[in-house]
Design a protein around this motif. Structure first.
Motif, PDB file in Angstrom:
ATOM      1  N   GLY A 133       0.818  -1.203   0.000  1.00 30.83           N
ATOM      2  CA  GLY A 133       0.000   0.000   0.000  1.00 30.83           C
ATOM      3  C   GLY A 133       0.850   1.250   0.000  1.00 30.83           C
ATOM      4  N   VAL A 134       0.186   2.404   0.003  1.00 32.46           N
ATOM      5  CA  VAL A 134       0.898   3.677  -0.110  1.00 32.46           C
ATOM      6  C   VAL A 134       1.838   3.904   1.074  1.00 32.46           C
ATOM      7  CG1 VAL A 134      -0.937   5.003   1.022  1.00 32.46           C
ATOM      8  CG2 VAL A 134       0.569   6.125  -0.659  1.00 32.46           C
ATOM      9  N   LEU A 145       1.738   6.081  -7.081  1.00 31.77           N
ATOM     10  CA  LEU A 145       0.563   5.622  -6.359  1.00 31.77           C
ATOM     11  C   LEU A 145      -0.167   6.794  -5.710  1.00 31.77           C
ATOM     12  CD1 LEU A 145      -1.149   3.281  -5.443  1.00 31.77           C
ATOM     13  CD2 LEU A 145       0.450   2.899  -3.560  1.00 31.77           C
ATOM     14  N   ARG A 146       0.574   7.718  -5.171  1.00 32.00           N
ATOM     15  CA  ARG A 146      -0.052   8.880  -4.522  1.00 32.00           C
ATOM     16  C   ARG A 146      -0.821   9.734  -5.532  1.00 32.00           C
ATOM     17  NH1 ARG A 146       0.598  10.988   0.582  1.00 32.00           N
ATOM     18  NH2 ARG A 146       0.046  13.192   0.774  1.00 32.00           N
ATOM     19  N   ILE A 149      -4.100   8.130  -6.013  1.00 28.16           N
ATOM     20  CA  ILE A 149      -4.961   8.130  -4.834  1.00 28.16           C
ATOM     21  C   ILE A 149      -5.552   9.502  -4.531  1.00 28.16           C
ATOM     22  CG2 ILE A 149      -4.873   7.946  -2.304  1.00 28.16           C
ATOM     23  CD1 ILE A 149      -3.063   5.554  -2.637  1.00 28.16           C
ATOM     24  N   GLU A 344      -2.509  -5.000  -6.619  1.00 31.33           N
ATOM     25  CA  GLU A 344      -2.071  -3.730  -6.038  1.00 31.33           C
ATOM     26  C   GLU A 344      -3.260  -2.894  -5.582  1.00 31.33           C
ATOM     27  OE1 GLU A 344       2.099  -2.935  -8.458  1.00 31.33           O
ATOM     28  OE2 GLU A 344       0.187  -2.630  -9.485  1.00 31.33           O
ATOM     29  N   ASP A 347      -4.259  -4.178  -2.262  1.00 33.43           N
ATOM     30  CA  ASP A 347      -3.377  -3.691  -1.201  1.00 33.43           C
ATOM     31  C   ASP A 347      -3.814  -2.312  -0.717  1.00 33.43           C
ATOM     32  OD1 ASP A 347      -1.889  -5.975  -1.344  1.00 33.43           O
ATOM     33  OD2 ASP A 347      -0.315  -5.127  -2.606  1.00 33.43           O
ATOM     34  N   GLN A 348      -4.249  -1.456  -1.642  1.00 35.88           N
ATOM     35  CA  GLN A 348      -4.708  -0.126  -1.240  1.00 35.88           C
ATOM     36  C   GLN A 348      -5.980  -0.233  -0.414  1.00 35.88           C
ATOM     37  OE1 GLN A 348      -2.165   1.640  -1.926  1.00 35.88           O
ATOM     38  NE2 GLN A 348      -1.588  -0.048  -3.287  1.00 35.88           N
ATOM     39  N   THR A 351      -5.042  -0.923   3.067  1.00 35.12           N
ATOM     40  CA  THR A 351      -4.416   0.264   3.649  1.00 35.12           C
ATOM     41  C   THR A 351      -5.472   1.282   4.045  1.00 35.12           C
ATOM     42  OG1 THR A 351      -2.409  -0.067   2.342  1.00 35.12           O
ATOM     43  CG2 THR A 351      -2.790   2.135   3.210  1.00 35.12           C
TER      44      THR A 351
END
Length: 583
Positions: A133-134, A145-146, A149, A344, A347-348, A351
């Motif tokens: 995650g982030v 990734l950021r 998001i 992936e 995973d977020q 998180t």
């Protein structure tokens, strides 16, 4: 059988044993060299050895003084008075000097510079629990990734989720009212009866509340429901019944993660295959929980992706407002090489659930605790909230959720109380970074080194590659140089006239408060957390009065959790007396 036929295998065996012996000797020699270098040679060239700090024996550590919220405020005050704002302390021994600073300039440099990253050990623990995650990412992967998001946490996106905040806050309010009217109601699904409590730190002159609830547990259930709906449009129904499979999987996994890893856990960081051949009960529960979460997550992501693609193909407007849908939409609109895989995305999801449920629930619970200790502030805040009549009873013919949200968000004392709570009780006590190369750190407060050298304001101190820097989030939130001499006291009025040092923005919208960190790794969901906390407080306070039921202390695991003084063995809980408010 002749001698030659017998001797050949024997010679081979002896040769193999000799080779193994050589290998073992080489490994032993390497281990001795590594230890000698770590304990003797490397410390001689560590620039932090010249920085002042507390003394200790060769293998003594100062982790408790730095990381235990029961003692760390006094430690920071004492060490700052003795050594200045920037000092070093011992990690795993005298060979492991670590930097800690209450100089905002030092921390700003560390948190904004690409030189400093989360240590691999921290990222490994986070990845094991939450996937990639982030929070576990660094470098270009983290930036990419950021960027994906952040649109999901814009002001517009967060406000679109407020109907869910109101729904769950009102559901919690109704359950508490039922418990007050009927304390033996079967809907009270707390973890058994509370054990006898010691007397509270503060006893009101005219007690109003009669019933005791575990506020942190109930609010955690509510915020879990919120992030389930707001994050992925998934119904946990944990306020009604704590039996949903995915909810239980996350709860079991997070409960295990909250415990200290112990010696075996530390060894597994360096020998990860050990957990495969020698799994303990915690590892078995974690793996079983991850399988449950993975199966549900895959179904959820596929379902949402299919719906979004179908709506795009038909040129219809995509109506989904949950964070996962927005993230999938943002992901699909990105260039193909930079898109996240389904794994992936999953995973977020984990998180968001961890950061968006427990951290916010703790903020709300600590807020109620502080209000219970300060009845004047509680009454003043209640009056402000009730000045907006719809807040006391939101009805179908009242204002829209959006207009009510704007009204609540604009209440000045509510804003001050929530911010003051987040300053005094940050869900994360501190964090850590490691220097990936040699660096020079600028200071704003003079440092007198052990050799008598004075590092003046604007000058720098050296740090070598591999050195750890501890980020004292609570320590900076408690700093009298930033917040004034009453920095450790609950004073919401400070937010109407912040000292100049506290107005220096650490993060947009929250001044120098370190609770959400700042820089490239600042919490992306800070607006979500602030607004959710305000709506919950604005929904609950007009209906209830809160009083302390016991002396509450802090303990630091992954998050800073409450426990009853002298009853640590019963685990994290926050009993509060609650009664119906009557004007």
């Amino acid at each position: 059988m002749d001698f030659l036929s017998l001797s050949t295998p024997l010679l081979v065996l002896l040769g193999a044993l000799k080779a193994c012996g050589v290998v073992l000797l080489l490994l032993l020699a390497r281990a001795i060299y590594w230890m000698f270098n770590m304990l003797v040679v490397a410390p001689l060239f560590d620039p932090l050895k010249n920085v002042q700090g507390p003394k200790g024996s060769i293998l003594e550590n100062h982790f408790r003084q730095v990381m235990d919220p029961r003692v760390s405020p006094d430690t920071h005050e004492s060490w700052t008075r003795t050594y200045g704002k920037t000092f070093r302390f011992q990690g795993f021994g005298r060979h492991d000097y670590r930097l800690l600073s209450l100089d905002f300039r030092v921390m700003s440099h560390v948190l904004n510079s690409p030189v400093y990253e989360k240590p691999w050990q921290t990222r490994s623990l986070l990845s094991r629990l939450l996937g990639k995650g982030v929070f576990a990412m660094e470098g270009d992967e983290h930036k990419q990734l950021r960027r994906l998001i952040m649109p999901s946490f814009s002001t517009h996106a967060v406000k679109a989720l407020t109907p869910i905040f109101f729904q769950k806050a009102e559901e919690l309010r109704d359950i508490w009212e039922t418990l007050i009217m009927n304390p033996d109601s079967p809907r009270d699904l707390q973890r058994g009866k509370l054990p006898p409590l010691p007397p509270p730190l503060y006893i009101p002159e005219k007690p109003l509340a009669e019933h005791i609830i575990d506020a942190s547990h109930w609010i955690s259930r509510a915020t879990f429901d919120v992030i389930g709906l707001a994050g992925f449009d998934y119904h946990f129904h944990s306020l009604q019944d704590e039996t949903e499979d995915v909810y239980l999987a996350y709860r079991r996994m997070f409960d295990i993660a909250d415990k200290a890893p112990g010696l075996k856990g530390l060894i597994q960081l360096y020998i990860p295959w050990l957990e495969k051949i020698l799994p303990d009960e915690g590892e078995r529960i974690t793996q079983e929980s991850l399988r449950t979460i993975h199966q549900a997550g895959v179904r959820l992501i596929q379902s949402k992706k299919t719906a979004i693609l179908a709506e795009k193909a038909s040129s219809q407007e995509i109506k989904e407002k949950d964070i996962l849908s927005l993230l999938i939409k943002s992901n699909l609109s990105s260039d193909a090489p930079s898109r996240l895989s389904d794994a992936e995305l999953l995973d977020q999801l984990s998180t968001f659930l961890f950061a968006g449920s427990d951290s916010t629930s703790l903020a709300i619970a600590w807020c109620l605790h502080l209000l219970s200790l300060h009845p004047y502030a509680q009454a003043r805040l209640r009056d402000e909230i009730m000045s907006l009549s719809p807040c006391a009873s939101r009805t179908s013919d009242g204002p829209s959720d959006l207009s009510l949200t704007d009204a609540i968000d604009a209440l000045p004392y509510l804003d001050a109380v929530v911010r003051e709570t987040l300053r005094l009780c940050p869900p994360v006590h501190g964090t850590i970074r490691v220097a990936t190369r040699d660096d020079q750190i600028p200071v704003s407060s003079p440092i007198l080194l052990r050799d008598g050298t004075l590092i003046r304001e604007g000058e720098t101190i050296p740090i070598r590659k591999g050195s750890y820097v501890h980020i004292p989030i609570e320590g900076l939130n408690f700093s009298p140089d930033i917040w004034g001499e009453d920095a450790r006291l609950f004073n919401p009025d400070r937010w109407s006239s912040l000292p100049a040092a506290a107005r220096t923005p650490a993060h947009p919208g929250i001044a120098s408060m370190m609770t959400f960190s700042f820089g490239p790794h600042a919490c992306p969901g800070w607006k979500f957390s602030l607004l959710e906390a305000k709506i919950f407080i604005a929904t609950l306070l007009p209906h209830f009065v809160f009083e302390p039921a016991a002396e509450i202390r802090k303990t630091n695991s992954i998050l800073t959790r409450p426990y009853v003084y002298d009853q640590f063995e019963f685990g994290s809980r926050m009993p509060i007396k609650i009664g119906r408010y009557t004007p």
